[in-house]
Design an enzyme around this catalytic site. Structure first.
Site: not given
Length: 155
Positions: A110, A119-122
């Site tokens: 991540n 790519i929604p790592c948050h």
């Protein structure tokens, strides 16, 4: 390779494209402006980021090719399944990729996500609801979570 500058509400974001794929987004870094050369795809990415920050886009539709190990790519693919406004834990992603014991490795993957936001790592938080880390810094993570109206534990 094409590199485009997007002036986001969070600060400058550089969008990288190679061979028809978005490969990287860099936050708040200064690169030599001489390397900037937009392409139709980086322009499309800027348009979609604009819509995202206006709250009008919930899911990006761009060809992506993040550079990383097969394990990291598997994690990043799983992140794409977390809907706008929702979160998942490191354990959730470990389970999604079929390796429940890989929570720490999921966390590391991540942190190495080269295409944040898209790519929604948050959207990854700890199982206890706390934020955990973010490669762009916790302040940036908080801004993204609040933009998506995601609730999280501040303690």
């Amino acid at each position: 390779m094409a590199v485009s500058l997007y002036d986001s509400p969070l600060g400058p974001i550089y969008i990288y494209e190679e061979n028809g794929f978005i490969t990287k987004l860099l936050f708040n870094e200064k690169i030599n402006d001489e390397v900037l050369n937009e392409s139709p795809l980086t322009i499309k990415a800027k348009e979609q980021l604009d819509l995202y920050f206006k709250g009008e886009l919930k899911e990006f539709n761009l060809p992506l090719s993040p550079k990383g190990t097969p394990f990291r790519k598997k994690v990043w693919q799983a992140l794409l399944n977390i809907p706008y406004g929702k979160t998942a834990s490191y354990l959730d992603i470990a389970r999604a990729i079929g390796n429940e014991k890989a929570c720490r490795a999921v966390g590391q993957a991540n942190g190495f996500n080269p295409i944040p936001i898209i790519i929604p790592c948050h959207r990854i938080i700890n199982s206890n609801g706390k934020l955990g880390g973010y490669s762009g810094g916790l302040e940036l993570k908080v801004q993204l979570l609040e933009h998506e109206k995601i609730h999280y534990s501040k303690k």
